[in-house]
Design an enzyme around this catalytic site. Structure first.
Site, PDB file in Angstrom:
ATOM      1  N   ASP A 160      -5.517  -1.002  -7.533  1.00  0.00           N
ATOM      2  CA  ASP A 160      -4.856  -0.400  -6.354  1.00  0.00           C
ATOM      3  C   ASP A 160      -5.539  -0.754  -5.034  1.00  0.00           C
ATOM      4  O   ASP A 160      -5.378  -0.043  -4.053  1.00  0.00           O
ATOM      5  CB  ASP A 160      -4.754   1.122  -6.513  1.00  0.00           C
ATOM      6  CG  ASP A 160      -6.013   1.869  -6.136  1.00  0.00           C
ATOM      7  OD1 ASP A 160      -7.102   1.301  -6.286  1.00  0.00           O
ATOM      8  OD2 ASP A 160      -5.891   3.015  -5.664  1.00  0.00           O
ATOM      9  N   GLU A 161      -6.265  -1.844  -5.011  1.00  0.00           N
ATOM     10  CA  GLU A 161      -7.111  -2.144  -3.847  1.00  0.00           C
ATOM     11  C   GLU A 161      -7.110  -3.636  -3.538  1.00  0.00           C
ATOM     12  O   GLU A 161      -7.244  -4.449  -4.451  1.00  0.00           O
ATOM     13  CB  GLU A 161      -8.530  -1.812  -4.284  1.00  0.00           C
ATOM     14  CG  GLU A 161      -9.354  -0.970  -3.437  1.00  0.00           C
ATOM     15  CD  GLU A 161     -10.740  -0.919  -4.072  1.00  0.00           C
ATOM     16  OE1 GLU A 161     -11.685  -1.066  -3.324  1.00  0.00           O
ATOM     17  OE2 GLU A 161     -10.850  -0.765  -5.313  1.00  0.00           O
ATOM     18  N   ASP A 220      -6.170   0.684   0.060  1.00  0.00           N
ATOM     19  CA  ASP A 220      -6.392   1.402  -1.205  1.00  0.00           C
ATOM     20  C   ASP A 220      -5.285   2.444  -1.366  1.00  0.00           C
ATOM     21  O   ASP A 220      -5.065   3.263  -0.471  1.00  0.00           O
ATOM     22  CB  ASP A 220      -7.773   2.082  -1.148  1.00  0.00           C
ATOM     23  CG  ASP A 220      -8.175   2.696  -2.483  1.00  0.00           C
ATOM     24  OD1 ASP A 220      -9.354   2.564  -2.845  1.00  0.00           O
ATOM     25  OD2 ASP A 220      -7.330   3.308  -3.150  1.00  0.00           O
TER      26      ASP A 220
END
Ligand code: TTP
Ligand code: MG
Length: 369
Positions: free
Chosen positions: A121-122, A23
């Protein structure tokens, strides 16, 4: 002669799945700071225009320096302004973030092959083939280094025997953390954590648990299943399993994928159509980028909305022609959302592209993906 049952277990039989969760740290804010190093070390808030404290809308995210003032995602921007008027307030530049995200995901695919991207974002990676946590930890450190060197950003990573534990691990040492939880350490990792650190346990569920005196994951593990069932119905069994370190869920999308999706949970249930649609448009950008990278198109666009109280609705539309045109998909999603939303606060939203097709008719078959 050794009895059959006492024969030492072969090493490969002891190999458990090793899942990595990654993340990015304060993602939108970090991209802005990377592109304008003068902002480094300052409180930076990404979100709506604060208009000297009278602005409407919310904080998308903020730098860790801004978090020290109590600012966080989903907070009204006016409140953020009052907490820290000298912060640097920047409107979101979604196209840039989607571009950076796609560079990161491409790097991860290059390293791990198949990945499961779950938000802008993960992502989850399966490092089981490393066979040991020592080697997987070495690879995790390399991944962090590659992202740092080639993208100029930091991320936090967790390694654990299932996706949910990996996600919880990556949360532990933000920013720029690397947290390794091998199976042997799982229970000592889980037991002291507050109940709210289980993904999916929102503020309300945490309050229900806490008012019953259940404060930590260890408390959930010790709880009898009936008590949990009274509180969480059909979710109780899984929750109990997670708390007792028994969950082993791996990547959800692997191999031949028939759809791609993103989802987003609001920290605070949202009643702002601007915020909800803004977030869905960000997911559409990221998904369209993935379509372009894989040179495919999508024909069916689906929306999932989970409202306060866990009621979930899904709806989809099949377009006349497969597309990866952002505008067309935004229109489709806006239409679906308008049909589905009755002003009830929204907890989670998801966008799914299915009916994935390749432009080359010879390859135009789902089995290609
Ligand atoms: P997160 O990974 O939840 O947050 P973050 O990367 O900013 O910070 P952290 O270091 O804690 O991981 O979300 C990724 C991006 O998604 C975030 O940079 C901005 C966006 N976002 C919103 O727009 N609204 C929200 O409520 C949240 C939680 C995130
Ligand atoms: Mg993040």
């Amino acid at each position: 002669m050794m009895h059959e049952n006492l024969r030492p277990i072969l090493p490969e039989m002891m190999t458990e799945q090793i899942i990595l969760h990654l993340d990015m740290d304060s993602f939108y804010a970090s991209v802005e700071i990377r592109d304008n190093p003068e902002l480094s070390g300052k409180p930076v808030v990404i979100g709506a225009d604060p208009r000297q404290g009278t602005g409407r809308g919310v904080v998308s995210t903020c730098s860790y320096e801004a978090r020290a003032f109590g600012i966080h995602s989903a907070m009204p921007i006016s409140q953020a302004y009052h907490l820290c008027p000298h912060a640097v307030f920047i409107p979101p530049h979604m196209a840039t973030y989607a571009q950076v995200s796609s560079t990161i995901m491409q790097l991860l695919r290059g390293i791990a092959g198949e990945i499961e991207q779950v938000s802008i974002d993960e992502a989850y990676l399966d490092l089981t083939s490393d066979l040991s946590y020592e080697l997987a930890a070495h690879h995790a450190a390399e991944i962090k280094q590659v992202i740092h060197d080639q993208v100029g950003l930091t991320c936090s990573v967790g390694l654990a025997p299932s996706r949910i534990y990996a996600k919880m691990a990556s949360e532990q040492q933000k920013p720029d953390g690397l947290t390794i939880v091998p199976p042997g350490s799982l229970l000592s990792f889980l037991t002291p954590l507050p109940v709210g650190s289980i993904p999916g346990i929102g503020k309300k569920s945490a309050q229900v648990l806490m008012s019953a005196g259940i404060l930590t994951i260890g408390d959930i593990a010790r709880c009898d299943i009936q008590t949990l069932q009274d509180m969480f119905g059909s979710h109780a069994v899984r929750l109990h399993q997670i708390a007792r370190g028994l969950d082993r869920e791996g990547l959800r999308e692997s191999g031949k994928r028939k759809s791609i999706s993103r989802e987003h949970t609001f920290l605070k249930d949202s009643t702002s159509p601007d915020e909800i649609l803004g977030s869905m448009h960000a997911m559409i950008l990221s998904l369209c980028q993935e379509l372009a990278e894989r040179n495919i198109y999508s024909r069916t666009i689906g929306v999932r909305i989970r409202f306060t109280g866990f009621i979930t609705r899904t709806k989809s539309v099949t377009l006349m022609q497969p597309t990866r045109e952002v505008r067309i998909i935004e229109n489709a999603v806006d239409g679906l959302f308008a049909e589905m939303w009755d002003m009830t606060p929204v907890r989670l939203i998801g966008v799914r592209f299915s009916g994935l097709v390749h432009p080359d008719p010879v390859q135009r078959s789902l089995s290609d993906f």
